[in-house]
Scaffold this active site. Structure first.
Site, PDB file in Angstrom:
ATOM      1  N   ASP A 145      54.488  19.062 -14.802  1.00 46.28           N
ATOM      2  CA  ASP A 145      53.155  19.299 -14.252  1.00 46.28           C
ATOM      3  C   ASP A 145      53.293  19.252 -12.734  1.00 46.28           C
ATOM      4  OD1 ASP A 145      53.313  16.468 -13.969  1.00 46.28           O
ATOM      5  OD2 ASP A 145      51.905  16.113 -15.599  1.00 46.28           O
ATOM      6  N   GLU A 168      58.747  17.442 -18.878  1.00 47.59           N
ATOM      7  CA  GLU A 168      57.351  16.969 -18.813  1.00 47.59           C
ATOM      8  C   GLU A 168      56.639  17.599 -17.614  1.00 47.59           C
ATOM      9  OE1 GLU A 168      57.126  12.692 -18.966  1.00 47.59           O
ATOM     10  OE2 GLU A 168      58.690  12.546 -20.490  1.00 47.59           O
ATOM     11  N   ASN A 170      66.318  11.015 -20.441  1.00 43.20           N
ATOM     12  CA  ASN A 170      65.139  11.619 -19.814  1.00 43.20           C
ATOM     13  C   ASN A 170      64.654  10.722 -18.674  1.00 43.20           C
ATOM     14  OD1 ASN A 170      63.055  13.719 -20.135  1.00 43.20           O
ATOM     15  ND2 ASN A 170      61.667  12.071 -20.749  1.00 43.20           N
ATOM     16  N   GLU A 222      63.696   6.843 -18.951  1.00 44.88           N
ATOM     17  CA  GLU A 222      63.339   6.133 -17.713  1.00 44.88           C
ATOM     18  C   GLU A 222      64.135   4.843 -17.516  1.00 44.88           C
ATOM     19  OE1 GLU A 222      59.050   5.912 -17.734  1.00 44.88           O
ATOM     20  OE2 GLU A 222      58.863   8.084 -17.787  1.00 44.88           O
ATOM     21  N   HIS A 279      57.498  15.763 -13.042  1.00 47.34           N
ATOM     22  CA  HIS A 279      56.110  15.474 -12.649  1.00 47.34           C
ATOM     23  C   HIS A 279      56.059  15.579 -11.119  1.00 47.34           C
ATOM     24  CE1 HIS A 279      54.862  14.166 -16.606  1.00 47.34           C
ATOM     25  NE2 HIS A 279      55.852  13.286 -16.673  1.00 47.34           N
TER      26      HIS A 279
HETATM   27  O1  G3I Z   1      43.968   6.360 -27.417  1.00 51.80           O
HETATM   28  C1  G3I Z   1      43.477   5.277 -26.608  1.00 51.80           C
HETATM   29  C2  G3I Z   1      41.976   5.229 -26.653  1.00 51.80           C
HETATM   30  O2  G3I Z   1      41.553   4.944 -27.963  1.00 51.80           O
HETATM   31  C3  G3I Z   1      41.496   4.167 -25.682  1.00 51.80           C
HETATM   32  O3  G3I Z   1      40.102   4.187 -25.642  1.00 51.80           O
HETATM   33  C4  G3I Z   1      42.021   4.428 -24.289  1.00 51.80           C
HETATM   34  C5  G3I Z   1      41.630   3.331 -23.308  1.00 51.80           C
HETATM   35  O4  G3I Z   1      42.514   3.220 -22.254  1.00 51.80           O
HETATM   36  O5  G3I Z   1      43.435   4.481 -24.349  1.00 51.80           O
HETATM   37  C6  G3I Z   1      43.932   5.505 -25.183  1.00 51.80           C
HETATM   38  O6  G3I Z   1      45.344   5.485 -25.153  1.00 51.80           O
HETATM   39  C7  G3I Z   1      45.951   5.965 -23.976  1.00 51.80           C
HETATM   40  C8  G3I Z   1      46.933   7.052 -24.369  1.00 51.80           C
HETATM   41  O7  G3I Z   1      47.625   7.491 -23.219  1.00 51.80           O
HETATM   42  C9  G3I Z   1      46.254   8.250 -25.018  1.00 51.80           C
HETATM   43  O8  G3I Z   1      45.429   8.887 -24.102  1.00 51.80           O
HETATM   44  C10 G3I Z   1      46.682   4.827 -23.291  1.00 51.80           C
HETATM   45  O9  G3I Z   1      45.758   3.871 -22.802  1.00 51.80           O
HETATM   46  C11 G3I Z   1      47.490   5.357 -22.149  1.00 51.80           C
HETATM   47  O10 G3I Z   1      48.308   4.303 -21.652  1.00 51.80           O
HETATM   48  C12 G3I Z   1      48.388   6.469 -22.617  1.00 51.80           C
HETATM   49  O11 G3I Z   1      49.035   7.003 -21.500  1.00 51.80           O
HETATM   50  C13 G3I Z   1      50.185   7.751 -21.774  1.00 51.80           C
HETATM   51  C14 G3I Z   1      51.315   7.234 -20.899  1.00 51.80           C
HETATM   52  O12 G3I Z   1      52.484   8.023 -21.106  1.00 51.80           O
HETATM   53  C15 G3I Z   1      51.644   5.801 -21.222  1.00 51.80           C
HETATM   54  O13 G3I Z   1      52.750   5.368 -20.525  1.00 51.80           O
HETATM   55  C16 G3I Z   1      49.922   9.214 -21.430  1.00 51.80           C
HETATM   56  O14 G3I Z   1      48.971   9.742 -22.363  1.00 51.80           O
HETATM   57  C17 G3I Z   1      51.220  10.019 -21.520  1.00 51.80           C
HETATM   58  O15 G3I Z   1      50.996  11.302 -21.004  1.00 51.80           O
HETATM   59  C18 G3I Z   1      52.285   9.349 -20.683  1.00 51.80           C
HETATM   60  O16 G3I Z   1      53.484  10.066 -20.833  1.00 51.80           O
HETATM   61  C19 G3I Z   1      54.575   9.627 -20.032  1.00 51.80           C
HETATM   62  C20 G3I Z   1      55.841   9.913 -20.816  1.00 51.80           C
HETATM   63  O17 G3I Z   1      55.782   9.281 -22.069  1.00 51.80           O
HETATM   64  C21 G3I Z   1      57.068   9.449 -20.046  1.00 51.80           C
HETATM   65  N1  G3I Z   1      57.094  10.042 -18.725  1.00 51.80           N
HETATM   66  C22 G3I Z   1      55.898   9.871 -17.935  1.00 51.80           C
HETATM   67  C23 G3I Z   1      54.673  10.386 -18.687  1.00 51.80           C
HETATM   68  C24 G3I Z   1      53.446  10.282 -17.845  1.00 51.80           C
HETATM   69  O18 G3I Z   1      53.136   8.955 -17.554  1.00 51.80           O
END
Ligand code: G3I
Length: 490
Positions: free
Chosen positions: A265, A263, A188, A128, A232
């Site tokens: 969806d 990625e 990516n 990104e 996405h």
């Molecule tokens: O695990 C904690 C949990 O303990 C807590 O209670 C909760 C509260 O917010 O957060 C949880 O962590 C989250 C994590 O995902 C696991 O679910 C984070 O807050 C959250 O920020 C994180 O989001 C991830 C996101 O990237 C962050 O930028 C998404 O899962 C993940 O799918 C997403 O993936 C990105 C790729 O890396 C790059 N391209 C875009 C894609 C979608 O945004």
């Protein structure tokens, strides 16, 4: 705790259908999502969050806290899945890397590449880098703050410029090459999927990515091996599925890099999308666009089930349900059907010779392996377990070898259309083949029947051969699978 291995993908699954078509079909997951469906349905795994620097980067570019990432890598290995590492240099989720200078980034890149070595087939080195809203510019925050346009000509491509993308890939390439790794290095991003955006204007973000990949995948750099279109898809004007997706995949492929839909969806209600189709039809269209370009070598869906997705309200994935209890959606069936149709007419079209006589010399010049594929005739039927036998013999010289392979249908049913897969234990690379179309992705090889040897009656055999290069030792593959079923050795 390491989860118990589940049975490797067999029979009717996305991973098996994709392997037959010559690409991987994978999923993003975390250790908590490793129910049996992951190993059964998918042939590739991307850690959704567990390899990001905010989890594993320590002080000064060290690598730490890799337990969850190790769990995912171990699971993938136990289930014959390849891994796409995600991600090294990213403005977001950068943790202790945030604000780092290039030497610290380089230390991190080296440590993280060496931590998993060849267990990771592809790494997202830079993620990104480009700005939103179709500006065609780079993002303005770190790590872009490391960039310097020394001659003020509006790009970062001149030798006097400083470019964190170039310098990060340069370091990754140097580590890969000097350690004999086969890991491929990817860039990516999202909203780079179409040649155009909604309304038909040029996709400047994609054009900017194209210039970066063009520059750093070619001589004298040769740093970038692959580009991930995150894919996405939603209602954002820059994130829709355009009719020129396939042409854009092809444009990058023609640079010689692999293209991945990394990625995927798709919002299930693309009411404002200019193609206006249902979710299953949209999935079909996207998968077909990849299948139609030989160097589109992998698709990864960004999660298993809608409710467990980062964008759950848009219900963008292939399954519903949670905690391992999943139900296939119409989108799943559409994807599986499309994968089973295979590549169709792809470019470049391979021309397998009928009876070549390879003459190995002491120093053969390996020709670059492309990923040409052809559609097997008829629909492959699955022989029951161990109803195939494979013999394999090689003739090896110091840096290359030829191999003769014979496949026997040891079952009771005729097989119409076959695909034999194996994994190299070393760095072998197929350079040409005869009497089958042989493609290689990482160390996984797929040999598909030629049009004239697709039919295997019970007891019948088909033979093919290939030439390959290698370094180190040339051990034979441990296991072969015919149409996804493990064969006995004859
Ligand atoms: O695990 C904690 C949990 O303990 C807590 O209670 C909760 C509260 O917010 O957060 C949880 O962590 C989250 C994590 O995902 C696991 O679910 C984070 O807050 C959250 O920020 C994180 O989001 C991830 C996101 O990237 C962050 O930028 C998404 O899962 C993940 O799918 C997403 O993936 C990105 C790729 O890396 C790059 N391209 C875009 C894609 C979608 O945004």
């Amino acid at each position: 705790m390491r989860p118990a291995p589940v049975q490797a993908a067999t029979g009717d699954s996305l991973g098996v259908a994709a392997t037959k078509a010559g690409l991987y079909f994978g999923v993003a997951a975390s250790p908590g999502r490793l129910s049996g469906i992951v190993g059964r349905e998918f042939s590739q795994l991307t850690p959704e969050n567990d390899m990001k620097p905010d989890t594993i980067a320590g002080h000064g570019g060290t690598v730490q806290n890799t337990g969850s990432a190790d769990t995912l890598v171990d699971y993938a290995q136990s289930n014959n899945m390849i891994v796409r590492g995600h991600t090294m240099v990213w403005y977001s989720q950068a943790g202790s890397l945030s604000g780092a200078n290039q030497p610290t980034l380089n230390t991190y890149i080296k440590n993280v590449l060496l931590k998993w070595g060849n267990k990771i087939a592809y790494w997202d080195v830079v993620n990104e880098a480009l700005d939103d809203n179709n500006t065609g510019e780079r993002r303005n925050q770190w790590p872009h703050t490391l960039d310097k346009d020394a001659n003020n000509d509006g790009d970062y491509f001149d030798s006097s410029d400083t470019d964190y993308i170039r310098d990060s890939f340069k370091q990754a390439r140097q580590v890969v090459d000097s350690n004999g790794l086969r890991t491929k290095l990817c860039i990516n991003d999202y909203d780079i999927e179409g040649l155009t955006v909604k309304g038909g204007s040029k996709n400047k973000k994609s054009d900017a990515m194209y210039e970066i990949v063009k520059k750093y995948s070619q001589e004298p750099y040769k740093y970038i091996d692959c580009v991930g279109f995150q894919a996405h898809f939603n209602d954002n004007p820059n994130s829709i599925i355009t009719d020129d997706l396939e042409d854009n995949i092809r444009r990058f492929a023609e640079l010689g890099v692999e293209v991945h839909l990394s990625e995927l969806d798709i919002d299930d209600d693309l009411s404002n999308n200019d193609i206006g189709a249902g979710q299953a039809a949209n999935y079909r269209k996207v998968v077909r666009a990849c299948l139609n370009v030989a160097k589109c070598t992998g698709i990864t869906v960004w999660g298993i089930s809608d409710s467990e997705s980062w964008r759950s309200s848009e219900r963008g994935l292939l399954f519903t349900g949670s905690n391992g209890n999943y139900t296939k959606k119409a989108a799943y069936t559409a994807v599986l059907e499309e994968l089973k149709k295979g590549r169709g007419t792809v470019d470049p079209t391979p021309t397998p010779t009928d009876s070549p006589t390879p003459t190995p010399t002491d120093s053969p010049t390996p020709t670059p392996t492309d990923t040409p594929t052809s559609t097997p005739t008829g629909s492959p039927t699955q022989p029951p377990e161990s109803d195939c036998r494979v013999s394999y013999s090689d003739n090896t010289w110091n840096t290359g070898f030829t191999a003769a392979v014979t496949v026997e249908n040891a079952g009771d049913d005729t097989i119409d259309g076959w695909s034999l897969t194996w994994t190299w234990p070393g760095d072998q690379k197929v350079t040409s083949a005869w009497n089958a179309t042989v493609t290689q992705s990482g160390n996984r090889v797929t040999a598909r029947n030629a049009s004239y040897n697709s039919l295997l009656a019970p007891g019948a055999t088909a033979s093919f051969g290939f030439q390959a290069s290698y370094s180190g030792s040339n051990d034979a593959p441990q296991e072969f699978a015919l149409n996804g079923v493990t064969c006995t050795r004859g």
